[in-house]
Design an enzyme around this catalytic site. Structure first.
Site, PDB file in Angstrom:
ATOM      1  N   TYR A 142       0.858  -1.196   0.000  1.00 46.73           N
ATOM      2  CA  TYR A 142       0.000   0.000   0.000  1.00 46.73           C
ATOM      3  C   TYR A 142       0.886   1.235   0.000  1.00 46.73           C
ATOM      4  O   TYR A 142       1.609   1.488   0.963  1.00 46.73           O
ATOM      5  CB  TYR A 142      -0.919  -0.040   1.219  1.00 46.73           C
ATOM      6  CG  TYR A 142      -1.847   1.148   1.392  1.00 46.73           C
ATOM      7  CD1 TYR A 142      -2.108   2.055   0.365  1.00 46.73           C
ATOM      8  CD2 TYR A 142      -2.489   1.347   2.605  1.00 46.73           C
ATOM      9  CE1 TYR A 142      -2.958   3.127   0.543  1.00 46.73           C
ATOM     10  CE2 TYR A 142      -3.352   2.418   2.801  1.00 46.73           C
ATOM     11  CZ  TYR A 142      -3.582   3.303   1.777  1.00 46.73           C
ATOM     12  OH  TYR A 142      -4.425   4.365   1.960  1.00 46.73           O
TER      13      TYR A 142
ATOM     14  N   ILE B 201      -9.675   0.139  -3.973  1.00 47.34           N
ATOM     15  CA  ILE B 201      -9.980   0.060  -2.543  1.00 47.34           C
ATOM     16  C   ILE B 201     -10.449   1.451  -2.161  1.00 47.34           C
ATOM     17  O   ILE B 201      -9.684   2.406  -2.188  1.00 47.34           O
ATOM     18  CB  ILE B 201      -8.774  -0.407  -1.726  1.00 47.34           C
ATOM     19  CG1 ILE B 201      -8.407  -1.846  -2.132  1.00 47.34           C
ATOM     20  CG2 ILE B 201      -9.079  -0.334  -0.229  1.00 47.34           C
ATOM     21  CD1 ILE B 201      -7.194  -2.413  -1.411  1.00 47.34           C
TER      22      ILE B 201
ATOM     23  N   LYS C  99      -1.844  -1.600  -3.748  1.00 49.34           N
ATOM     24  CA  LYS C  99      -2.823  -0.512  -3.692  1.00 49.34           C
ATOM     25  C   LYS C  99      -2.050   0.779  -3.897  1.00 49.34           C
ATOM     26  O   LYS C  99      -1.233   1.169  -3.060  1.00 49.34           O
ATOM     27  CB  LYS C  99      -3.561  -0.493  -2.354  1.00 49.34           C
ATOM     28  CG  LYS C  99      -4.515   0.698  -2.214  1.00 49.34           C
ATOM     29  CD  LYS C  99      -5.154   0.758  -0.830  1.00 49.34           C
ATOM     30  CE  LYS C  99      -6.028   1.999  -0.680  1.00 49.34           C
ATOM     31  NZ  LYS C  99      -6.629   2.117   0.677  1.00 49.34           N
TER      32      LYS C  99
END
Length: 292
Positions: free
Chosen positions: A133, A203, A161
């Protein structure tokens, strides 16, 4: 497994500040009914930084219990101390989660080698797929594409992400990491364009209050029906932007309260409730999006 509209789920609290597990179950059912493709429990939007270790693990376990195998559950396991992320990963190995999402260490600004070693240490102790992430706007460190490519070679690091908002990186990551590596947007405003360029989904913060619209939009996008998806995206754009008018999850928690999705908009300090001057702005964004 990891595609479409995945919600970065709120953690609901009671007025006394304790986690509202009945409210959590209600949110899970809302998302499953709306067609949400996956749930991230205790990520940034879930106020991970203000939960105790015990609360963190319990929220993840309860989310797994409430979902009951109907959609994937991804556990937030990020921290700025590697041993803490390793601890979370070990504690959750047998929880039934489908993947872990680990933000880059924040504040201490590791080098690219430090980031590589951090994620490598987590991958070595976890028995579930790992999602990197990258959100430099919050962490003050940027996980560069070359480092992502090194990490993608590790067996259970399967996805990224990317919340940089830099759409040029989609093609760069795809070239460096290969076709099987999963690319997920972490930026609602550019999420649809991210998928147009080869990403597999998002997301999302917006998903917390517009779950069906987000699920429909990314289903259409993944079917290649981009014109239809863009109609939804343009309607939701006021939300994509104004849910960040103050630090997330402050605005989206206020919005979820107004919509009756949660009973209490309590946040834990140092986060405070949405400023009164922002109430009409977020309310208008919800109205423009057709959800209020």
């Amino acid at each position: 497994m990891l595609s479409g509209s995945i919600v970065a789920l709120l953690t609901p609290f009671k007025a006394d500040g304790e986690v509202d597990f009945d409210g959590l179950q209600k949110l899970v059912e809302y998302h499953i009914a709306a067609g949400t493709n996956g749930i991230v429990a205790v990520g940034t939007t879930g106020e991970s930084s203000t939960l105790t270790v015990e609360e963190h693990v319990k929220v993840v376990n309860k989310t797994v219990e409430f979902v009951n195998g109907r959609i994937p559950v991804i556990a937030g396991t990020g921290a700025n101390a590697t041993h803490e992320s390793v601890t979370f990963s070990r504690l959750l190995n047998d929880s039934g989660i489908d993947a872990c999402l680990s933000v880059t260490p924040y504040y201490n600004k590791p080098t690219q080698e430090g980031l590589f070693q951090h994620y490598k240490a987590i991958a070595e102790v976890s028995n579930v797929p790992q999602i990197l992430y990258n959100v430099p706007g919050r962490t003050a460190v940027d996980l560069l594409p070359e480092t992502v490519a090194r990490l993608a070679e590790l067996e259970n690091i399967v996805a990224l992400k990317d919340a940089t908002g830099d759409l040029n990186r989609v093609a760069i990551h795809r070239e460096l990491c290969g076709e099987d590596f999963i690319l997920l947007s972490g930026d609602d405003a550019t999420g649809l364009d991210f998928v147009k360029l080869g990403g597999q989904g998002v997301i999302s913060v917006t998903n917390n209050i517009a779950a069906k619209d987000m699920a429909d939009m990314f289903r259409l996008a993944l079917e290649g029906r981009f014109e239809e998806a863009e109609v939804i995206n343009q309607r939701l754009m006021p939300l994509h932007k104004n849910l960040f008018i103050e630090s997330s999850p402050i605005p989206v928690k206020w919005a979820a309260t107004q919509l009756g999705l949660i009973e209490c908009g309590h946040l834990r300090l140092p986060l405070t409730e949405l400023s009164e001057k922002c109430h009409p702005i977020v309310a208008q964004a919800m109205t423009d999006a057709g959800i209020y």
